[in-house]
Design a protein around this motif. Structure first.
Motif, PDB file in Angstrom:
ATOM      1  N   TYR A 156      25.201  13.477 166.689  1.00  0.00           N
ATOM      2  CA  TYR A 156      25.328  12.845 167.997  1.00  0.00           C
ATOM      3  C   TYR A 156      25.751  11.403 167.768  1.00  0.00           C
ATOM      4  CZ  TYR A 156      24.369  11.842 172.896  1.00  0.00           C
ATOM      5  OH  TYR A 156      24.500  11.517 174.223  1.00  0.00           O
ATOM      6  N   ARG A 157      26.758  10.965 168.499  1.00  0.00           N
ATOM      7  CA  ARG A 157      27.315   9.623 168.305  1.00  0.00           C
ATOM      8  C   ARG A 157      27.089   8.775 169.549  1.00  0.00           C
ATOM      9  NH1 ARG A 157      33.340   7.829 166.155  1.00  0.00           N
ATOM     10  NH2 ARG A 157      33.333   5.728 167.050  1.00  0.00           N
ATOM     11  N   MET A 158      26.732   7.515 169.307  1.00  0.00           N
ATOM     12  CA  MET A 158      26.623   6.557 170.400  1.00  0.00           C
ATOM     13  C   MET A 158      27.458   5.328 170.078  1.00  0.00           C
ATOM     14  SD  MET A 158      22.800   6.702 172.000  1.00  0.00           S
ATOM     15  CE  MET A 158      23.487   6.157 173.573  1.00  0.00           C
ATOM     16  N   ASP A 159      28.146   4.811 171.099  1.00  0.00           N
ATOM     17  CA  ASP A 159      28.982   3.617 170.965  1.00  0.00           C
ATOM     18  C   ASP A 159      28.555   2.596 172.007  1.00  0.00           C
ATOM     19  OD1 ASP A 159      31.158   4.672 169.019  1.00  0.00           O
ATOM     20  OD2 ASP A 159      31.114   6.171 170.610  1.00  0.00           O
ATOM     21  N   ILE A 160      28.365   1.372 171.594  1.00  0.00           N
ATOM     22  CA  ILE A 160      28.073   0.253 172.497  1.00  0.00           C
ATOM     23  C   ILE A 160      29.212  -0.748 172.358  1.00  0.00           C
ATOM     24  CG2 ILE A 160      26.543  -1.696 172.980  1.00  0.00           C
ATOM     25  CD1 ILE A 160      25.181   1.491 171.433  1.00  0.00           C
ATOM     26  N   THR A 161      29.977  -0.908 173.380  1.00  0.00           N
ATOM     27  CA  THR A 161      31.133  -1.813 173.346  1.00  0.00           C
ATOM     28  C   THR A 161      30.973  -2.880 174.423  1.00  0.00           C
ATOM     29  OG1 THR A 161      32.387  -0.374 174.853  1.00  0.00           O
ATOM     30  CG2 THR A 161      32.665   0.005 172.492  1.00  0.00           C
ATOM     31  N   ASP A 162      31.608  -4.020 174.198  1.00  0.00           N
ATOM     32  CA  ASP A 162      31.537  -5.101 175.178  1.00  0.00           C
ATOM     33  C   ASP A 162      32.878  -5.818 175.228  1.00  0.00           C
ATOM     34  OD1 ASP A 162      31.577  -7.457 173.302  1.00  0.00           O
ATOM     35  OD2 ASP A 162      29.713  -6.554 172.605  1.00  0.00           O
ATOM     36  N   THR A 163      32.997  -6.715 176.188  1.00  0.00           N
ATOM     37  CA  THR A 163      34.246  -7.462 176.375  1.00  0.00           C
ATOM     38  C   THR A 163      34.102  -8.897 175.882  1.00  0.00           C
ATOM     39  OG1 THR A 163      33.575  -8.009 178.648  1.00  0.00           O
ATOM     40  CG2 THR A 163      34.967  -6.060 178.334  1.00  0.00           C
ATOM     41  N   GLY A 164      33.157  -9.121 174.994  1.00  0.00           N
ATOM     42  CA  GLY A 164      32.972 -10.454 174.438  1.00  0.00           C
ATOM     43  C   GLY A 164      33.877 -10.700 173.254  1.00  0.00           C
ATOM     44  N   ARG A 165      33.500 -11.699 172.463  1.00  0.00           N
ATOM     45  CA  ARG A 165      34.280 -12.028 171.283  1.00  0.00           C
ATOM     46  C   ARG A 165      34.192 -10.893 170.270  1.00  0.00           C
ATOM     47  NH1 ARG A 165      33.175 -17.275 167.351  1.00  0.00           N
ATOM     48  NH2 ARG A 165      34.500 -16.613 165.633  1.00  0.00           N
ATOM     49  N   GLY A 166      35.318 -10.589 169.617  1.00  0.00           N
ATOM     50  CA  GLY A 166      35.337  -9.537 168.612  1.00  0.00           C
ATOM     51  C   GLY A 166      34.631  -9.948 167.331  1.00  0.00           C
ATOM     52  N   ILE A 167      34.660  -9.053 166.366  1.00  0.00           N
ATOM     53  CA  ILE A 167      33.978  -9.283 165.086  1.00  0.00           C
ATOM     54  C   ILE A 167      35.023  -9.594 164.021  1.00  0.00           C
ATOM     55  CG2 ILE A 167      32.454  -8.271 163.360  1.00  0.00           C
ATOM     56  CD1 ILE A 167      31.458  -6.380 165.560  1.00  0.00           C
TER      57      ILE A 167
END
Length: 418
Positions: free
Chosen positions: A334-345
């Protein structure tokens, strides 16, 4: 056979060290493990070119080339070692006794090693000692100075390493005291919540019950977080503390969202949750997985600008999907992804971002001072899963996968639920 004559102080007779013959090493004390470790190291450095003498403090041999005094098993400074002005002297001492031993040996040219001695530090000291003895028959003064400078640098490095170990122990002691001071009031608050939920302080309505239950779960998570910080510092095995059981991944996501909701509302962030039920049973520790999600969501909230967006996506993936991310051993997960629109890495930080006590000194540093993400990795790895970050400039993305029940063998489940 090459030899060199060395003169002692105070007009003492010259002593001849036969460098092509044996180097005499006197180990003072009764530490059998130390003797064996010295023998192994010297055998690598100078095979068949050394002789070890074991003795007590009062009967230490004179005219040895290297003296190693183990303070734990022999408390009195050996007179023969102190009188040997040309010999190389190594003192092994516990941190608690270091100050007293330094006072006893004030002014003496000795190398200190903290007990228990590691093979690496012992090898470094003996390597420097053998090199220094060899320098005494070197006819080139300039070469001798360079090598002696190297030995002095090595000596400073060893002393610095000793200091670092002392500071690390002080940090551990401070952390232990601090966590104890944090957990005591947490336990008290949990007790009060329990009294309210049990109705012992008066009747409460269903909405109050729901809020109190969420509070109690949050307090339990904070207590576990304090314990996890100690686990990270001590390097203990998180697998031993798992409570694996079939649980709802959707409920974990909802609880994590509830805990970070005040931050989301304050910054007017759009939160999109798309968590599907797994195709098969998912076995995990619900409390610890909530911790992972809270840490990742907190990280996303911190770096997402006002009016930005955070997305939580969860879905089952097949063996083919696992192979695309480099996991070959599981058949499904099972995969979970947490993404945001902030500064990248920054791609340069991807490999270190989950390391303990890692911080890049940047106001936009996503490492969380090396605690939040390090705890996430510890928990996911204990579940036989994998967690990673995706580099990029248009927002950040953290992902993890958890194996389905078939990926855990019976012994692991039985061990983890004890």
């Amino acid at each position: 056979m090459e030899s060199i004559s060395l003169s002692s102080n105070a007009g003492s007779a010259a002593r001849v060290i036969d460098l092509e013959g044996l180097i005499l090493v006197c180990i003072i004390g009764s530490n059998r493990a130390l003797v064996d470790a010295c023998r192994v190291t010297l055998e690598r450095l100078r095979p068949a070119g050394y002789q070890i003498q074991e003795c007590g403090s009062s009967v230490a041999s004179s005219n040895c080339d290297i003296y190693i005094w183990d303070c734990d098993s022999s408390t009195s400074p050996p007179a023969a070692m102190m009188a040997a002005s040309d010999a190389i002297k190594v003192v092994i001492v516990k941190k608690s006794s270091l100050s007293g031993v330094r006072r006893k040996l004030h002014g003496a040219d000795v190398t200190y090693l903290q007990s228990p001695v590691t093979p690496l530090s012992l090898r470094a000291v003996l390597e420097a000692a053998v090199a220094q003895l060899q320098l005494r028959c070197d006819e080139s003064v300039s070469t001798k100075r360079l090598k002696l400078d190297r030995d002095r640098i090595l000596q400073r490095l060893l002393e610095t390493n000793l200091k670092l170990r002392e500071h690390d122990q002080d940090r551990t002691n401070f952390l232990t005291r601090s966590i104890h001071d944090i957990r005591v009031p947490l336990m008290a608050i949990q007790g009060y919540c329990g009294l309210l939920l049990a109705g012992q302080l008066g009747a409460i309505d269903p909405e109050q019950t729901r809020i109190l239950e969420r509070m109690q779960r949050s307090l339990s998570r904070l207590s576990w977080l304090a314990a996890a910080m100690m686990d990270l510092d001590a390097g203990s095995d998180a697998m031993n503390k798992l409570r694996l059981a079939p649980a709802s991944i959707e409920a974990c996501a909802q609880q994590a969202v509830h805990e970070i909701l005040p931050f989301v509302q304050r910054k007017q962030i759009r939160l999109n949750v798309d968590v599907e039920a797994p195709n098969e049973a998912l076995l995990f520790d619900a409390g610890q997985l909530e911790q992972v999600l809270v840490n990742l969501l907190d990280n996303a909230c911190k770096f997402t600008p006002n009016g930005g967006a955070i997305t939580i996506c969860g879905r089952s993936i097949t063996a083919a999907g696992l192979r695309t991310i480099g996991l070959q051993e599981s058949t499904a997960a099972y995969r979970m992804d947490i993404t945001d629109t902030g500064r990248g890495i920054d791609p340069g930080h991807i490999e270190q971002i989950f390391d303990e006590h890692t911080s890049y000194g940047d106001s936009m540093d996503r490492s969380g001072s090396g605690l939040g993400l390090a705890i996430c990795r510890m928990i996911i790895q204990a579940h036989n899963g994998r967690i990673w970050a995706n580099p990029g400039t248009n927002g950040a993305s953290f992902s993890f996968v958890l194996p389905l029940v078939a990926a855990f063998n019976n012994s692991q489940v039985a061990h983890a639920t004890v």
